[in-house]
Design a protein around this motif. Structure first.
Motif, mmCIF file in Angstrom:
data_model
loop_
_atom_site.group_PDB
_atom_site.id
_atom_site.type_symbol
_atom_site.label_atom_id
_atom_site.label_comp_id
_atom_site.label_asym_id
_atom_site.label_seq_id
_atom_site.Cartn_x
_atom_site.Cartn_y
_atom_site.Cartn_z
ATOM 1 N N MET A 1 0.846 -1.206 0.000
ATOM 2 C CA MET A 1 0.000 0.000 0.000
ATOM 3 C C MET A 1 0.880 1.256 0.000
ATOM 4 N N HIS A 2 0.441 2.256 -0.666
ATOM 5 C CA HIS A 2 1.127 3.551 -0.722
ATOM 6 C C HIS A 2 1.217 4.160 0.683
ATOM 7 N N ALA A 3 2.300 4.904 0.947
ATOM 8 C CA ALA A 3 2.525 5.490 2.274
ATOM 9 C C ALA A 3 1.310 6.294 2.758
ATOM 10 N N ILE A 4 0.764 7.083 1.836
ATOM 11 C CA ILE A 4 -0.358 7.949 2.218
ATOM 12 C C ILE A 4 -1.577 7.125 2.627
ATOM 13 N N ASP A 5 -1.854 6.070 1.869
ATOM 14 C CA ASP A 5 -3.004 5.221 2.213
ATOM 15 C C ASP A 5 -2.790 4.515 3.550
ATOM 16 N N ARG A 6 -1.547 4.135 3.801
ATOM 17 C CA ARG A 6 -1.263 3.464 5.087
ATOM 18 C C ARG A 6 -1.499 4.412 6.253
ATOM 19 N N ILE A 7 -1.089 5.662 6.095
ATOM 20 C CA ILE A 7 -1.287 6.645 7.175
ATOM 21 C C ILE A 7 -2.780 6.905 7.401
ATOM 22 N N VAL A 8 -3.514 7.088 6.287
ATOM 23 C CA VAL A 8 -4.959 7.346 6.390
ATOM 24 C C VAL A 8 -5.659 6.166 7.082
ATOM 25 N N THR A 9 -5.252 4.956 6.731
ATOM 26 C CA THR A 9 -5.830 3.753 7.359
ATOM 27 C C THR A 9 -5.562 3.750 8.862
ATOM 28 N N GLU A 10 -4.329 4.123 9.246
ATOM 29 C CA GLU A 10 -3.997 4.144 10.681
ATOM 30 C C GLU A 10 -4.816 5.190 11.439
ATOM 31 N N VAL A 11 -5.098 6.335 10.792
ATOM 32 C CA VAL A 11 -5.942 7.342 11.456
ATOM 33 C C VAL A 11 -7.341 6.769 11.672
ATOM 34 N N ASP A 12 -7.891 6.133 10.647
ATOM 35 C CA ASP A 12 -9.234 5.541 10.795
ATOM 36 C C ASP A 12 -9.254 4.505 11.919
ATOM 37 N N ARG A 13 -8.218 3.697 11.983
ATOM 38 C CA ARG A 13 -8.139 2.683 13.042
ATOM 39 C C ARG A 13 -8.067 3.316 14.430
ATOM 40 N N ALA A 14 -7.473 4.523 14.498
ATOM 41 C CA ALA A 14 -7.260 5.181 15.800
ATOM 42 C C ALA A 14 -8.434 6.082 16.198
ATOM 43 N N ALA A 15 -9.512 6.077 15.397
ATOM 44 C CA ALA A 15 -10.603 7.048 15.631
ATOM 45 C C ALA A 15 -11.089 7.038 17.091
ATOM 46 N N GLN A 16 -11.297 5.839 17.637
ATOM 47 C CA GLN A 16 -11.797 5.761 19.026
ATOM 48 C C GLN A 16 -10.803 6.349 20.022
ATOM 49 N N GLU A 17 -9.505 6.125 19.750
ATOM 50 C CA GLU A 17 -8.473 6.666 20.648
ATOM 51 C C GLU A 17 -8.424 8.186 20.576
ATOM 52 N N ILE A 18 -8.647 8.731 19.377
ATOM 53 C CA ILE A 18 -8.634 10.189 19.220
ATOM 54 C C ILE A 18 -9.789 10.804 20.016
ATOM 55 N N VAL A 19 -10.967 10.165 19.893
ATOM 56 C CA VAL A 19 -12.139 10.628 20.647
ATOM 57 C C VAL A 19 -11.848 10.549 22.148
ATOM 58 N N GLN A 20 -11.252 9.421 22.566
ATOM 59 C CA GLN A 20 -10.973 9.219 23.990
ATOM 60 C C GLN A 20 -10.007 10.283 24.523
ATOM 61 N N LEU A 21 -8.955 10.560 23.760
ATOM 62 C CA LEU A 21 -7.986 11.567 24.226
ATOM 63 C C LEU A 21 -8.654 12.945 24.318
ATOM 64 N N THR A 22 -9.482 13.280 23.319
ATOM 65 C CA THR A 22 -10.186 14.568 23.355
ATOM 66 C C THR A 22 -11.038 14.658 24.620
ATOM 67 N N ARG A 23 -11.794 13.585 24.900
ATOM 68 C CA ARG A 23 -12.676 13.596 26.081
ATOM 69 C C ARG A 23 -11.860 13.665 27.372
ATOM 70 N N ASP A 24 -10.749 12.934 27.419
ATOM 71 C CA ASP A 24 -9.904 12.979 28.617
ATOM 72 C C ASP A 24 -9.353 14.387 28.845
ATOM 73 N N LEU A 25 -8.985 15.055 27.752
ATOM 74 C CA LEU A 25 -8.465 16.429 27.869
ATOM 75 C C LEU A 25 -9.562 17.378 28.372
ATOM 76 N N VAL A 26 -10.785 17.204 27.835
ATOM 77 C CA VAL A 26 -11.901 18.073 28.233
ATOM 78 C C VAL A 26 -12.233 17.888 29.715
ATOM 79 N N ARG A 27 -12.025 16.664 30.219
ATOM 80 C CA ARG A 27 -12.369 16.379 31.625
ATOM 81 C C ARG A 27 -11.406 17.039 32.606
#
Ligand SMILES: [Zn+2]
Length: 422
Positions: free
Chosen positions: A1-27
């Motif tokens: 897979m192309h580098a860019i597609d691999r990075i985009v895939t990793e962001v999608d996989r991390a979606a729940q973690e991104i939400v969690q970090l945002t919520r933890d910061l807000v708390r």
């Protein structure tokens, strides 16, 4: 897979973690003023960065007046070396938020998720942006794509009150510098398809009018400082305001109405305290603080001269009134140079992720770009991040999760592009 597609895939996989970090910061209610909980918020960011293979440093701005044992000004900065030599990229988010104010329908510090949005004080301004920056870097690492240049992420204090113990401090001590990181992205909430290339100038000043006290039953024996101030306010409305309205900047400030020069009265006090015991006295003192926003096309000197002339001409005709003008804060406008690589990298990433052309905008207010440009000497700096600026500082402030994920992708791809450039 192309580098860019691999990075985009990793962001999608991390979606729940991104939400969690945002919520933890807000708390963590990092309310400024006074600057609550900075240390625990900086630690949360630092621990996350350490898990993502960053070297983490905490920098306390203890030389600043606002720093105290109760409200320490703790900044965090993470560094990850590149694989070889490429230009460094710095991603910066402020960790402070403004007080919640009234009108909330949910707990502002709970990190509530509803209808695909995270709701809470500081979600859009700018804890979602900081989480996006952290996971943009992490998605690159998880994808296995090598980043040639140095990558730094900082969480800084006090942006809402001028950023002096935050970005300005890190730049003053040389910790943020062009030689380390020639490119900077600040994920402030300017919308997921817009790149913010700077802001207007700020001139805050205090005007004091001084009169002559006398018995309030015979006001003709004194000179009212309040009357003097009201003459100035009337002159600002009738003489200065039309002139300011006629000046329109070429910078793409949003909203459109903020492309004009503006002036606001922040506060006013005069005579005796309204809540106190009243005595019959003519006011011999009146003070007001003004907020004049000036355009890239206006210089600070002309802005100040214009006000000094207006106040002088107005009060010259008023017997018994003198005045004093005191500068409180001056911030010159900043503008990212046209054709800056950081604009190009983000525009390319926005096109790839969202399939649309990026819009260049500028901010009516000011933010930490001024310190990157003026103190750290980094002109190639912009603001780009998730969230709608109109929701910042409002009750029920919120940010769409889809926007946070998309902004994470855009920041990751732009970072890769910049760190690989020569
Ligand atoms: Zn902000």
């Amino acid at each position: 897979m192309h580098a860019i597609d691999r990075i985009v895939t990793e962001v999608d996989r991390a979606a729940q973690e991104i939400v969690q970090l945002t919520r933890d910061l807000v708390r963590i209610p990092t309310v400024n003023p006074p600057g609550d909980e900075y240390e625990s918020c900086a630690r949360l960011v630092g621990e996350q960065l350490a898990r993502h293979h960053f070297d983490v440093q905490y920098i306390v701005a203890d030389s600043h007046e606002v720093h105290s044992a109760r409200h320490p000004r703790v900044n965090v900065i993470g560094t990850r070396r590149g694989s070889h030599h490429g230009p460094g990229v710095h991603l910066n988010g402020h960790i402070d938020v403004v007080p919640p104010g009234l009108g909330w329908t949910v707990d502002p510090f709970e990190g509530v998720v509803c209808d695909g949005r995270i709701i809470g004080r500081g979600v859009c301004d700018m804890k979602a942006g900081l989480a996006a920056a952290v996971f943009a870097a992490e998605a690159i690492r998880r994808s296995g794509v090598e980043l040639p240049g140095l990558l730094e992420i900082s969480g800084t204090v006090d942006e809402e009150s001028g950023g002096f113990a935050g970005v300005a401090h890190l730049a003053q001590i040389g910790r943020i510098a062009r030689a380390r990181t020639p490119f900077v992205i600040i994920p402030e909430p300017l919308n997921v398809d817009r790149i913010c290339i700077g802001h207007r100038g700020v001139y805050w000043f205090e005007l004091t009018t001084k009169g002559q006290i006398a018995h309030g039953s015979m006001p003709f024996l004194g000179s009212s400082a309040i009357d003097g101030m009201s003459d100035v306010l009337a002159a600002i409305r009738s003489e200065l305001q039309p002139v300011l309205d006629s000046r329109v900047t070429a910078m793409p400030i949003v909203p459109e109405a903020a492309r004009r020069a503006t002036i606001n009265v922040n506060g006013l006090e005069g005579g005796q305290r309204v809540d106190g015991i009243q005595t019959p006295c003519v006011a011999d003192r009146c003070r007001a603080v003004f907020d004049r926003r000036f355009l890239f096309e206006e210089s600070f000197e002309c802005t100040r001269d214009e006000l000094v002339a207006l106040i002088g001409n107005t009060l010259r005709g008023v017997p018994g009134i003198t005045y004093e003008l005191r500068d409180l804060m001056v911030v010159d406008p900043v503008r990212t140079p046209e054709g800056s690589p950081v604009i190009g990298a983000l525009a390319g990433a926005i096109r790839r992720v969202l399939g649309s052309a990026a819009r260049l905008v500028a901010s009516p207010g000011t933010y930490d770009q001024k310190h990157f440009a003026r103190i750290a000497g980094i002109p190639d700096c912009v603001a780009y991040g998730p969230g709608e600026i109109e929701l910042a500082h409002q009750p029920d402030e919120s940010c769409a999760i889809a926007d946070i994920v998309n902004a994470t992708k855009v920041i990751a791809l732009a970072t890769l592009d910049l760190a690989s450039s020569h």
